[in-house]
Design a protein around this motif. Sequence first.
Motif, short mmCIF file in Angstrom:
data_model
loop_
_atom_site.label_atom_id
_atom_site.label_comp_id
_atom_site.label_asym_id
_atom_site.label_seq_id
_atom_site.Cartn_x
_atom_site.Cartn_y
_atom_site.Cartn_z
N MET A 35 0.85 -1.05 -0.13
CA MET A 35 -0.16 0.05 -0.05
C MET A 35 0.87 1.12 -0.05
O MET A 35 0.57 2.17 -0.77
CB MET A 35 -0.80 0.10 1.17
CG MET A 35 -2.01 1.30 1.36
SD MET A 35 -2.89 1.24 -0.36
CE MET A 35 -4.25 0.02 0.00
N ALA A 36 2.07 1.40 0.90
CA ALA A 36 2.81 2.45 0.68
C ALA A 36 3.34 2.68 -0.68
O ALA A 36 3.70 3.71 -1.00
CB ALA A 36 4.13 2.17 1.79
N LEU A 37 3.76 1.49 -1.35
CA LEU A 37 4.25 1.67 -2.75
C LEU A 37 3.11 2.15 -3.59
O LEU A 37 3.50 3.12 -4.52
CB LEU A 37 4.71 0.07 -3.00
CG LEU A 37 5.78 0.16 -3.98
CD1 LEU A 37 7.18 0.68 -3.76
CD2 LEU A 37 6.12 -1.34 -4.43
N VAL A 38 1.81 1.69 -3.48
CA VAL A 38 0.78 2.10 -4.32
C VAL A 38 0.66 3.77 -4.20
O VAL A 38 0.70 4.48 -5.27
CB VAL A 38 -0.52 1.35 -4.03
CG1 VAL A 38 -1.55 2.25 -4.84
CG2 VAL A 38 -0.34 0.18 -4.60
N ILE A 39 1.04 4.32 -3.07
CA ILE A 39 0.63 5.60 -2.65
C ILE A 39 2.02 6.43 -3.28
O ILE A 39 2.01 7.52 -3.73
CB ILE A 39 0.48 6.06 -1.23
CG1 ILE A 39 -1.08 5.31 -0.89
CG2 ILE A 39 0.36 7.52 -1.06
CD1 ILE A 39 -1.21 5.25 0.78
N SER A 40 3.13 5.84 -2.87
CA SER A 40 4.25 6.86 -3.01
C SER A 40 4.88 6.84 -4.53
O SER A 40 5.44 7.80 -4.81
CB SER A 40 5.72 5.88 -2.15
OG SER A 40 5.42 6.09 -0.95
N VAL A 41 4.79 5.58 -5.37
CA VAL A 41 5.11 5.63 -6.68
C VAL A 41 4.59 6.79 -7.56
O VAL A 41 5.37 7.53 -8.14
CB VAL A 41 4.99 4.31 -7.45
CG1 VAL A 41 5.11 4.18 -8.95
CG2 VAL A 41 5.84 3.21 -6.70
N PRO A 42 3.24 6.80 -7.54
CA PRO A 42 2.83 8.11 -8.49
C PRO A 42 3.41 9.28 -7.92
O PRO A 42 3.54 10.13 -8.95
CB PRO A 42 1.02 7.90 -8.42
CG PRO A 42 0.75 6.73 -7.64
CD PRO A 42 1.97 6.12 -7.11
N THR A 158 13.73 -0.01 -11.18
CA THR A 158 14.62 -0.21 -10.37
C THR A 158 14.12 0.68 -8.96
O THR A 158 14.28 0.34 -7.94
CB THR A 158 15.92 0.27 -10.81
OG1 THR A 158 16.24 -0.24 -11.85
CG2 THR A 158 17.02 -0.03 -9.72
N ALA A 159 13.53 1.97 -9.45
CA ALA A 159 13.27 2.57 -8.22
C ALA A 159 12.21 2.15 -7.38
O ALA A 159 12.21 2.22 -6.09
CB ALA A 159 12.68 3.87 -8.75
N VAL A 160 11.08 1.51 -8.18
CA VAL A 160 9.92 0.84 -7.28
C VAL A 160 10.46 -0.37 -6.67
O VAL A 160 10.15 -0.53 -5.45
CB VAL A 160 8.97 0.45 -8.34
CG1 VAL A 160 7.88 -0.62 -7.72
CG2 VAL A 160 8.38 1.49 -9.11
#
Lengths: 236, 262
Positions: A35-42, A158-160
Amino acid sequence: MPSLLSAVSQAFSMIVSLDSYLLSVVGVSLRVSGMALVISVPLSALVAALLGLARFPGRNLLRTLVNTGMGVPSVIVGLVVLLLLSRSGPFGGLGLLWTPTAMVISQCVLITPLITGVMLSALVGVDRAISEAAHALGASRLQRVLTVIREARFGFLTAVIAGFGRAISEVGSVLLVGGNIVFPHGVSYTRTLTTAIVVETRKGQFETALALGIVLIVIVLSLNLLASRLQRRGSW
Amino acid sequence: MSSILSVRGLRFAYPGGAEALRGVDLELHPGEVFAVVGPNGAGKTTLFRVLNMFYRPSAGRVEYRFRTARDGSQLSLRRRMAMVFQDPVLLNASVWENVAYGLFLREPLPGRLRVRLHRLGRKFHLPLPATELEARVERALGEVGLSGFTSKHARALSRGEAQRVALARALAVEPELLFLDEPTANLDPPSALLIEEVIRRANRRGTTVLLASHNIGQVRRLADRAALLVEGRIVDSGPVEELFQAPASGFIKEFVGEELLS
Protein backbone atom coordinates in the motif's frame (compact mmCIF):
# COMPACT_ATOMS: atom_id res chain seq x y z
CA MET A 1 22.41 -21.10 19.05
CA PRO A 2 20.71 -23.09 16.29
CA SER A 3 22.53 -23.96 13.15
CA LEU A 4 21.60 -22.23 9.92
CA LEU A 5 20.62 -25.59 8.51
CA SER A 6 18.04 -26.27 11.22
CA ALA A 7 16.68 -22.74 10.79
CA VAL A 8 16.29 -23.31 7.07
CA SER A 9 14.53 -26.60 7.67
CA GLN A 10 12.23 -24.96 10.20
CA ALA A 11 11.50 -22.11 7.82
CA PHE A 12 10.70 -24.65 5.15
CA SER A 13 8.37 -26.59 7.44
CA MET A 14 6.66 -23.37 8.58
CA ILE A 15 6.08 -22.39 4.97
CA VAL A 16 4.94 -25.82 3.85
CA SER A 17 2.57 -26.21 6.80
CA LEU A 18 1.20 -22.73 6.05
CA ASP A 19 1.78 -21.69 9.65
CA SER A 20 -1.00 -19.20 10.44
CA TYR A 21 1.27 -16.88 12.49
CA LEU A 22 3.84 -16.78 9.70
CA LEU A 23 1.19 -16.21 7.04
CA SER A 24 -0.42 -13.36 8.96
CA VAL A 25 2.96 -11.69 9.57
CA VAL A 26 3.89 -12.01 5.87
CA GLY A 27 0.41 -10.77 4.97
CA VAL A 28 0.75 -7.63 7.11
CA SER A 29 4.23 -6.94 5.72
CA LEU A 30 3.10 -7.29 2.10
CA ARG A 31 -0.12 -5.33 2.60
CA VAL A 32 1.50 -2.43 4.44
CA SER A 33 4.54 -2.11 2.15
CA GLY A 34 2.44 -2.75 -0.96
CA MET A 35 0.00 0.00 0.00
CA ALA A 36 2.87 2.37 0.81
CA LEU A 37 4.26 1.62 -2.65
CA VAL A 38 0.92 2.21 -4.38
CA ILE A 39 0.74 5.66 -2.79
CA SER A 40 4.40 6.61 -3.11
CA VAL A 41 5.10 5.58 -6.71
CA PRO A 42 2.72 8.00 -8.50
CA LEU A 43 3.72 10.78 -6.12
CA SER A 44 7.42 10.09 -6.65
CA ALA A 45 7.01 9.87 -10.42
CA LEU A 46 5.31 13.27 -10.41
CA VAL A 47 7.99 14.91 -8.27
CA ALA A 48 10.80 13.26 -10.26
CA ALA A 49 9.26 14.42 -13.56
CA LEU A 50 8.92 17.96 -12.21
CA LEU A 51 12.49 18.02 -10.94
CA GLY A 52 13.95 16.37 -14.01
CA LEU A 53 12.03 18.05 -16.81
CA ALA A 54 10.76 21.42 -15.56
CA ARG A 55 12.26 24.64 -14.23
CA PHE A 56 10.43 26.36 -11.39
CA PRO A 57 11.22 28.43 -8.29
CA GLY A 58 12.06 26.28 -5.29
CA ARG A 59 13.38 23.49 -7.48
CA ASN A 60 16.74 23.34 -5.75
CA LEU A 61 15.12 23.33 -2.33
CA LEU A 62 12.86 20.43 -3.34
CA ARG A 63 15.84 18.59 -4.75
CA THR A 64 17.77 19.05 -1.49
CA LEU A 65 14.75 17.81 0.46
CA VAL A 66 14.60 14.67 -1.69
CA ASN A 67 18.31 14.01 -1.29
CA THR A 68 18.13 14.53 2.46
CA GLY A 69 15.02 12.37 2.74
CA MET A 70 16.84 9.49 1.05
CA GLY A 71 19.14 9.16 4.05
CA VAL A 72 16.83 9.84 6.99
CA PRO A 73 16.90 6.98 9.53
CA SER A 74 13.58 5.17 9.77
CA VAL A 75 13.32 5.61 13.56
CA ILE A 76 13.29 9.37 13.12
CA VAL A 77 10.49 9.11 10.55
CA GLY A 78 8.69 6.83 13.00
CA LEU A 79 9.15 9.27 15.86
CA VAL A 80 7.79 12.21 13.85
CA VAL A 81 4.79 10.22 12.58
CA LEU A 82 4.21 8.97 16.14
CA LEU A 83 4.15 12.52 17.49
CA LEU A 84 1.80 13.65 14.71
CA LEU A 85 -0.63 10.76 15.24
CA SER A 86 -0.49 10.48 19.05
CA ARG A 87 -3.56 11.56 20.98
CA SER A 88 -2.09 14.96 21.84
CA GLY A 89 -0.71 15.47 18.33
CA PRO A 90 -2.37 17.44 15.51
CA PHE A 91 -3.83 14.30 13.88
CA GLY A 92 -4.55 12.46 17.14
CA GLY A 93 -8.30 12.73 16.60
CA LEU A 94 -8.08 10.34 13.64
CA GLY A 95 -7.22 7.46 15.96
CA LEU A 96 -4.66 6.05 13.54
CA LEU A 97 -1.82 5.26 15.93
CA TRP A 98 -1.10 1.52 16.38
CA THR A 99 -2.88 0.66 13.13
CA PRO A 100 -1.59 -0.63 9.78
CA THR A 101 -2.61 2.76 8.32
CA ALA A 102 -0.07 4.50 10.55
CA MET A 103 2.57 2.07 9.31
CA VAL A 104 1.62 2.81 5.70
CA ILE A 105 1.96 6.55 6.38
CA SER A 106 5.41 6.23 7.93
CA GLN A 107 6.64 3.94 5.15
CA CYS A 108 5.36 6.42 2.55
CA VAL A 109 7.34 9.20 4.21
CA LEU A 110 10.35 6.93 4.28
CA ILE A 111 10.34 5.60 0.70
CA THR A 112 8.97 8.53 -1.34
CA PRO A 113 12.31 10.43 -1.32
CA LEU A 114 14.21 7.25 -2.19
CA ILE A 115 11.94 6.35 -5.12
CA THR A 116 11.96 9.97 -6.30
CA GLY A 117 15.74 10.12 -6.16
CA VAL A 118 16.27 6.93 -8.16
CA MET A 119 13.60 7.93 -10.70
CA LEU A 120 15.20 11.35 -11.04
CA SER A 121 18.61 9.93 -11.82
CA ALA A 122 17.00 7.63 -14.40
CA LEU A 123 15.30 10.62 -16.07
CA VAL A 124 18.46 12.71 -16.06
CA GLY A 125 20.31 9.75 -17.54
CA VAL A 126 18.11 9.64 -20.66
CA ASP A 127 20.06 10.92 -23.65
CA ARG A 128 19.10 14.55 -24.31
CA ALA A 129 19.04 13.68 -27.99
CA ILE A 130 15.94 11.54 -27.38
CA SER A 131 13.90 14.62 -26.60
CA GLU A 132 15.13 16.37 -29.74
CA ALA A 133 14.46 13.29 -31.86
CA ALA A 134 10.91 13.18 -30.50
CA HIS A 135 10.48 16.85 -31.40
CA ALA A 136 11.85 16.23 -34.89
CA LEU A 137 9.31 13.46 -35.49
CA GLY A 138 6.34 15.62 -34.53
CA ALA A 139 5.91 15.11 -30.79
CA SER A 140 3.95 17.69 -28.84
CA ARG A 141 5.43 18.97 -25.58
CA LEU A 142 3.53 16.42 -23.54
CA GLN A 143 4.46 13.61 -25.92
CA ARG A 144 8.11 14.58 -25.58
CA VAL A 145 7.92 14.38 -21.81
CA LEU A 146 6.14 11.02 -22.00
CA THR A 147 8.76 9.73 -24.44
CA VAL A 148 11.59 10.63 -22.05
CA ILE A 149 9.72 9.01 -19.15
CA ARG A 150 9.16 5.89 -21.23
CA GLU A 151 12.87 5.76 -22.02
CA ALA A 152 13.58 5.88 -18.28
CA ARG A 153 11.16 3.02 -17.52
CA PHE A 154 13.84 0.51 -16.50
CA GLY A 155 15.25 3.02 -14.03
CA PHE A 156 11.71 3.61 -12.77
CA LEU A 157 11.31 -0.11 -12.23
CA THR A 158 14.57 -0.16 -10.27
CA ALA A 159 13.22 2.72 -8.17
CA VAL A 160 10.02 0.82 -7.39
CA ILE A 161 11.93 -2.31 -6.40
CA ALA A 162 14.35 -0.29 -4.25
CA GLY A 163 11.43 1.46 -2.57
CA PHE A 164 9.65 -1.78 -1.82
CA GLY A 165 12.88 -3.28 -0.57
CA ARG A 166 13.43 -0.43 1.85
CA ALA A 167 9.79 -0.49 3.01
CA ILE A 168 9.54 -4.19 3.69
CA SER A 169 12.93 -4.43 5.38
CA GLU A 170 12.76 -1.42 7.70
CA VAL A 171 12.08 -1.91 11.42
CA GLY A 172 12.31 1.41 13.25
CA SER A 173 9.25 3.31 12.09
CA VAL A 174 6.78 0.41 11.89
CA LEU A 175 7.80 -0.65 15.39
CA LEU A 176 7.16 2.85 16.74
CA VAL A 177 3.87 3.65 15.00
CA GLY A 178 2.46 0.13 14.56
CA GLY A 179 3.16 -1.16 18.04
CA ASN A 180 4.03 -4.72 16.93
CA ILE A 181 0.56 -5.99 17.90
CA VAL A 182 -0.56 -9.61 17.66
CA PHE A 183 -4.16 -10.66 18.36
CA PRO A 184 -4.61 -13.05 21.31
CA HIS A 185 -5.33 -15.94 18.92
CA GLY A 186 -1.85 -15.53 17.46
CA VAL A 187 -2.62 -13.62 14.29
CA SER A 188 -0.69 -10.46 13.44
CA TYR A 189 -2.39 -7.05 13.41
CA THR A 190 0.59 -4.71 13.07
CA ARG A 191 3.47 -7.16 13.35
CA THR A 192 5.64 -7.34 10.26
CA LEU A 193 8.43 -9.72 9.28
CA THR A 194 11.07 -7.34 10.63
CA THR A 195 9.38 -6.51 13.94
CA ALA A 196 8.57 -10.20 14.41
CA ILE A 197 12.28 -10.98 13.99
CA VAL A 198 13.07 -8.48 16.76
CA VAL A 199 10.48 -10.05 19.08
CA GLU A 200 11.45 -13.66 18.39
CA THR A 201 15.13 -12.86 18.90
CA ARG A 202 14.39 -11.17 22.22
CA LYS A 203 12.37 -14.21 23.27
CA GLY A 204 15.32 -16.42 22.41
CA GLN A 205 13.39 -18.06 19.55
CA PHE A 206 16.35 -17.82 17.22
CA GLU A 207 15.07 -20.49 14.84
CA THR A 208 11.75 -18.75 14.29
CA ALA A 209 13.59 -15.43 13.90
CA LEU A 210 15.92 -16.92 11.31
CA ALA A 211 13.00 -18.59 9.57
CA LEU A 212 11.23 -15.24 9.28
CA GLY A 213 14.47 -13.72 8.04
CA ILE A 214 14.74 -16.33 5.32
CA VAL A 215 11.19 -15.63 4.18
CA LEU A 216 11.99 -11.91 4.07
CA ILE A 217 15.11 -12.48 2.02
CA VAL A 218 13.27 -14.80 -0.36
CA ILE A 219 10.61 -12.11 -0.97
CA VAL A 220 13.18 -9.39 -1.67
CA LEU A 221 15.31 -11.71 -3.79
CA SER A 222 12.43 -12.91 -5.97
CA LEU A 223 11.33 -9.32 -6.61
CA ASN A 224 14.82 -8.43 -7.75
CA LEU A 225 15.00 -11.49 -9.97
CA LEU A 226 11.69 -10.54 -11.53
CA ALA A 227 12.94 -7.01 -12.16
CA SER A 228 16.17 -8.09 -13.81
CA ARG A 229 14.24 -10.59 -15.91
CA LEU A 230 11.94 -7.84 -17.15
CA GLN A 231 14.93 -5.65 -17.91
CA ARG A 232 16.66 -8.41 -19.84
CA ARG A 233 13.60 -8.95 -22.01
CA GLY A 234 14.23 -5.40 -23.09
CA SER A 235 11.09 -4.52 -24.98
CA TRP A 236 7.92 -3.81 -22.99
CA MET B 1 8.48 28.66 -59.18
CA SER B 2 6.65 28.42 -55.86
CA SER B 3 8.59 27.38 -52.82
CA ILE B 4 7.81 24.94 -50.02
CA LEU B 5 10.09 26.71 -47.58
CA SER B 6 11.11 30.33 -47.67
CA VAL B 7 13.75 31.72 -45.34
CA ARG B 8 14.52 35.45 -45.13
CA GLY B 9 17.22 37.14 -43.08
CA LEU B 10 17.35 34.32 -40.55
CA ARG B 11 19.49 35.00 -37.50
CA PHE B 12 20.10 32.89 -34.47
CA ALA B 13 22.33 33.35 -31.43
CA TYR B 14 22.82 30.87 -28.62
CA PRO B 15 21.99 32.36 -25.23
CA GLY B 16 25.10 34.17 -24.07
CA GLY B 17 27.02 32.97 -27.11
CA ALA B 18 28.11 34.14 -30.51
CA GLU B 19 25.69 34.47 -33.39
CA ALA B 20 25.54 31.12 -35.19
CA LEU B 21 23.33 32.23 -38.09
CA ARG B 22 23.90 35.70 -39.47
CA GLY B 23 21.21 36.43 -42.02
CA VAL B 24 20.42 33.29 -44.02
CA ASP B 25 18.21 33.45 -47.13
CA LEU B 26 16.95 30.23 -48.66
CA GLU B 27 14.18 29.07 -51.02
CA LEU B 28 13.34 25.41 -51.25
CA HIS B 29 11.34 24.27 -54.27
CA PRO B 30 8.88 21.44 -53.84
CA GLY B 31 10.33 18.08 -54.84
CA GLU B 32 13.98 19.07 -54.99
CA VAL B 33 17.00 17.92 -53.04
CA PHE B 34 18.79 20.95 -51.66
CA ALA B 35 22.19 20.51 -50.06
CA VAL B 36 23.83 22.75 -47.51
CA VAL B 37 27.58 22.31 -47.47
CA GLY B 38 30.11 23.96 -45.27
CA PRO B 39 32.91 23.40 -42.82
CA ASN B 40 32.35 22.21 -39.26
CA GLY B 41 30.86 24.90 -37.07
CA ALA B 42 29.46 26.79 -40.05
CA GLY B 43 25.97 26.59 -38.54
CA LYS B 44 24.43 23.75 -40.57
CA THR B 45 23.02 21.89 -37.56
CA THR B 46 21.83 25.14 -35.99
CA LEU B 47 20.09 26.05 -39.26
CA PHE B 48 18.30 22.68 -39.31
CA ARG B 49 17.27 23.06 -35.69
CA VAL B 50 15.75 26.46 -36.39
CA LEU B 51 13.99 25.20 -39.51
CA ASN B 52 12.40 22.26 -37.69
CA MET B 53 11.36 24.65 -34.89
CA PHE B 54 13.59 23.17 -32.21
CA TYR B 55 15.08 26.65 -31.79
CA ARG B 56 13.25 29.92 -32.22
CA PRO B 57 15.09 32.35 -34.54
CA SER B 58 16.30 35.60 -33.00
CA ALA B 59 15.39 37.47 -36.17
CA GLY B 60 14.14 36.82 -39.68
CA ARG B 61 11.25 34.91 -41.21
CA VAL B 62 10.64 31.27 -42.02
CA GLU B 63 7.57 30.38 -44.07
CA TYR B 64 6.32 26.85 -44.60
CA ARG B 65 3.94 26.22 -47.49
CA PHE B 66 2.83 22.62 -47.07
CA ARG B 67 -0.04 21.17 -49.04
CA THR B 68 -1.40 19.06 -46.24
CA ALA B 69 -0.89 20.97 -42.99
CA ARG B 70 -4.34 21.13 -41.45
CA ASP B 71 -3.87 24.52 -39.86
CA GLY B 72 -1.06 26.97 -39.32
CA SER B 73 -0.26 25.71 -35.84
CA GLN B 74 3.33 24.94 -34.97
CA LEU B 75 2.57 21.28 -34.28
CA SER B 76 0.62 20.80 -37.48
CA LEU B 77 3.50 22.29 -39.51
CA ARG B 78 6.09 20.25 -37.66
CA ARG B 79 4.14 17.10 -38.42
CA ARG B 80 4.69 17.67 -42.14
CA MET B 81 8.45 17.48 -41.57
CA ALA B 82 10.85 14.90 -40.20
CA MET B 83 14.54 14.87 -39.46
CA VAL B 84 17.35 12.34 -39.39
CA PHE B 85 20.45 13.17 -37.38
CA GLN B 86 24.11 12.43 -37.93
CA ASP B 87 24.04 9.82 -35.17
CA PRO B 88 20.99 7.60 -35.11
CA VAL B 89 18.95 8.28 -31.98
CA LEU B 90 16.73 5.27 -31.42
CA LEU B 91 14.36 4.50 -28.60
CA ASN B 92 15.22 1.70 -26.20
CA ALA B 93 12.68 -0.59 -27.86
CA SER B 94 12.22 -2.90 -30.83
CA VAL B 95 12.80 -1.81 -34.42
CA TRP B 96 9.04 -1.97 -35.00
CA GLU B 97 8.34 0.36 -32.05
CA ASN B 98 10.95 2.77 -33.35
CA VAL B 99 9.56 2.95 -36.87
CA ALA B 100 5.98 3.19 -35.58
CA TYR B 101 6.90 5.98 -33.14
CA GLY B 102 6.20 8.97 -35.39
CA LEU B 103 2.95 7.41 -36.59
CA PHE B 104 1.81 6.78 -33.02
CA LEU B 105 2.47 10.44 -32.20
CA ARG B 106 -0.05 11.42 -34.88
CA GLU B 107 -2.65 8.79 -34.05
CA PRO B 108 -5.45 9.47 -31.55
CA LEU B 109 -5.67 7.05 -28.63
CA PRO B 110 -8.39 4.72 -30.02
CA GLY B 111 -6.26 4.09 -33.11
CA ARG B 112 -3.18 3.40 -31.01
CA LEU B 113 -5.10 0.95 -28.85
CA ARG B 114 -6.47 -0.77 -31.94
CA VAL B 115 -2.96 -1.35 -33.29
CA ARG B 116 -1.80 -2.66 -29.90
CA LEU B 117 -4.77 -5.04 -29.73
CA HIS B 118 -4.18 -6.28 -33.27
CA ARG B 119 -0.54 -6.99 -32.50
CA LEU B 120 -1.43 -8.70 -29.24
CA GLY B 121 -4.13 -10.75 -30.92
CA ARG B 122 -1.78 -11.89 -33.65
CA LYS B 123 0.64 -13.12 -31.00
CA PHE B 124 -2.13 -15.53 -30.05
CA HIS B 125 -2.61 -16.48 -33.71
CA LEU B 126 -5.84 -14.58 -34.28
CA PRO B 127 -6.23 -13.86 -38.00
CA LEU B 128 -6.43 -10.07 -37.65
CA PRO B 129 -5.85 -7.87 -40.71
CA ALA B 130 -2.90 -5.46 -40.64
CA THR B 131 -3.92 -1.91 -39.74
CA GLU B 132 -2.96 1.00 -41.96
CA LEU B 133 -0.33 2.00 -39.41
CA GLU B 134 1.25 -1.44 -39.45
CA ALA B 135 1.24 -1.45 -43.24
CA ARG B 136 3.11 1.84 -43.27
CA VAL B 137 5.70 0.54 -40.81
CA GLU B 138 6.20 -2.53 -43.00
CA ARG B 139 6.52 -0.37 -46.12
CA ALA B 140 9.06 1.94 -44.48
CA LEU B 141 11.15 -0.98 -43.24
CA GLY B 142 11.00 -2.60 -46.67
CA GLU B 143 12.10 0.70 -48.15
CA VAL B 144 15.37 0.63 -46.18
CA GLY B 145 15.82 -3.12 -46.71
CA LEU B 146 15.17 -4.20 -43.12
CA SER B 147 11.88 -6.06 -43.50
CA GLY B 148 12.86 -8.98 -41.30
CA PHE B 149 14.06 -6.78 -38.45
CA THR B 150 10.73 -5.82 -36.82
CA SER B 151 11.16 -7.68 -33.52
CA LYS B 152 14.89 -7.04 -33.22
CA HIS B 153 15.92 -4.70 -30.40
CA ALA B 154 17.31 -1.33 -31.43
CA ARG B 155 20.41 -1.92 -29.33
CA ALA B 156 21.28 -5.05 -31.27
CA LEU B 157 21.72 -3.11 -34.53
CA SER B 158 24.92 -2.08 -36.24
CA ARG B 159 25.43 1.64 -36.76
CA GLY B 160 24.47 1.43 -40.41
CA GLU B 161 21.32 -0.57 -39.62
CA ALA B 162 20.40 1.87 -36.84
CA GLN B 163 20.67 4.79 -39.24
CA ARG B 164 18.46 2.94 -41.74
CA VAL B 165 15.88 2.43 -38.97
CA ALA B 166 16.09 6.15 -38.15
CA LEU B 167 15.50 6.92 -41.83
CA ALA B 168 12.59 4.45 -41.99
CA ARG B 169 11.08 6.12 -38.93
CA ALA B 170 11.24 9.49 -40.66
CA LEU B 171 9.88 8.12 -43.96
CA ALA B 172 7.00 6.29 -42.24
CA VAL B 173 5.32 9.60 -41.40
CA GLU B 174 5.49 10.50 -45.13
CA PRO B 175 6.89 14.01 -44.57
CA GLU B 176 6.62 16.67 -47.23
CA LEU B 177 9.96 18.03 -46.10
CA LEU B 178 12.77 15.82 -44.86
CA PHE B 179 15.82 17.22 -43.05
CA LEU B 180 18.92 15.08 -43.23
CA ASP B 181 21.78 16.34 -41.08
CA GLU B 182 24.90 14.56 -42.35
CA PRO B 183 23.03 11.25 -42.36
CA THR B 184 25.96 9.20 -43.66
CA ALA B 185 28.88 11.00 -42.00
CA ASN B 186 29.71 8.14 -39.66
CA LEU B 187 28.86 5.23 -41.92
CA ASP B 188 30.96 2.94 -44.09
CA PRO B 189 30.65 3.49 -47.87
CA PRO B 190 28.25 0.60 -48.60
CA SER B 191 25.84 1.74 -45.87
CA ALA B 192 26.14 5.32 -47.09
CA LEU B 193 25.32 4.34 -50.68
CA LEU B 194 22.33 2.32 -49.50
CA ILE B 195 21.00 5.33 -47.62
CA GLU B 196 21.58 7.58 -50.62
CA GLU B 197 19.45 5.22 -52.71
CA VAL B 198 16.64 5.38 -50.13
CA ILE B 199 16.80 9.18 -50.13
CA ARG B 200 16.67 9.24 -53.94
CA ARG B 201 13.57 7.01 -53.99
CA ALA B 202 11.80 9.07 -51.32
CA ASN B 203 12.58 12.20 -53.30
CA ARG B 204 11.17 10.65 -56.47
CA ARG B 205 7.90 10.06 -54.61
CA GLY B 206 7.72 13.78 -53.95
CA THR B 207 9.50 14.39 -50.65
CA THR B 208 11.49 17.60 -50.62
CA VAL B 209 14.89 17.02 -49.03
CA LEU B 210 17.19 19.43 -47.26
CA LEU B 211 20.54 17.71 -46.86
CA ALA B 212 23.57 18.81 -44.88
CA SER B 213 26.68 17.05 -46.05
CA HIS B 214 30.42 17.15 -45.96
CA ASN B 215 30.66 14.74 -48.78
CA ILE B 216 30.91 16.61 -52.09
CA GLY B 217 30.53 13.37 -54.03
CA GLN B 218 27.28 12.70 -52.23
CA VAL B 219 26.02 16.23 -52.85
CA ARG B 220 26.74 15.87 -56.57
CA ARG B 221 25.00 12.50 -56.69
CA LEU B 222 21.88 13.56 -54.79
CA ALA B 223 21.29 17.28 -54.87
CA ASP B 224 19.70 19.50 -57.49
CA ARG B 225 20.89 22.71 -55.89
CA ALA B 226 23.27 23.54 -53.09
CA ALA B 227 24.38 26.40 -50.90
CA LEU B 228 27.67 26.96 -49.17
CA LEU B 229 27.30 28.02 -45.56
CA VAL B 230 30.31 29.66 -43.93
CA GLU B 231 30.26 31.26 -40.51
CA GLY B 232 26.50 31.53 -40.42
CA ARG B 233 26.14 33.07 -43.88
CA ILE B 234 25.36 31.62 -47.28
CA VAL B 235 28.29 32.70 -49.42
CA ASP B 236 27.39 30.93 -52.62
CA SER B 237 24.46 28.94 -53.99
CA GLY B 238 23.04 27.58 -57.20
CA PRO B 239 22.48 24.42 -59.22
CA VAL B 240 24.99 21.82 -58.08
CA GLU B 241 26.87 21.39 -61.33
CA GLU B 242 27.25 25.13 -61.86
CA LEU B 243 28.28 25.65 -58.28
CA PHE B 244 31.04 23.11 -58.36
CA GLN B 245 32.18 23.70 -61.97
CA ALA B 246 32.37 27.47 -61.82
CA PRO B 247 32.32 28.56 -58.23
CA ALA B 248 31.67 32.24 -57.75
CA SER B 249 33.56 32.39 -54.52
CA GLY B 250 36.94 31.28 -53.41
CA PHE B 251 35.27 29.48 -50.53
CA ILE B 252 34.06 26.61 -52.67
CA LYS B 253 37.53 26.02 -54.11
CA GLU B 254 38.98 26.10 -50.66
CA PHE B 255 36.31 23.86 -49.21
CA VAL B 256 36.06 21.33 -51.97
CA GLY B 257 39.70 21.29 -53.02
CA GLU B 258 40.90 22.21 -56.49
CA GLU B 259 41.26 18.65 -57.74
CA LEU B 260 37.66 17.68 -57.03
CA LEU B 261 36.30 20.57 -59.02
CA SER B 262 37.84 19.63 -62.30
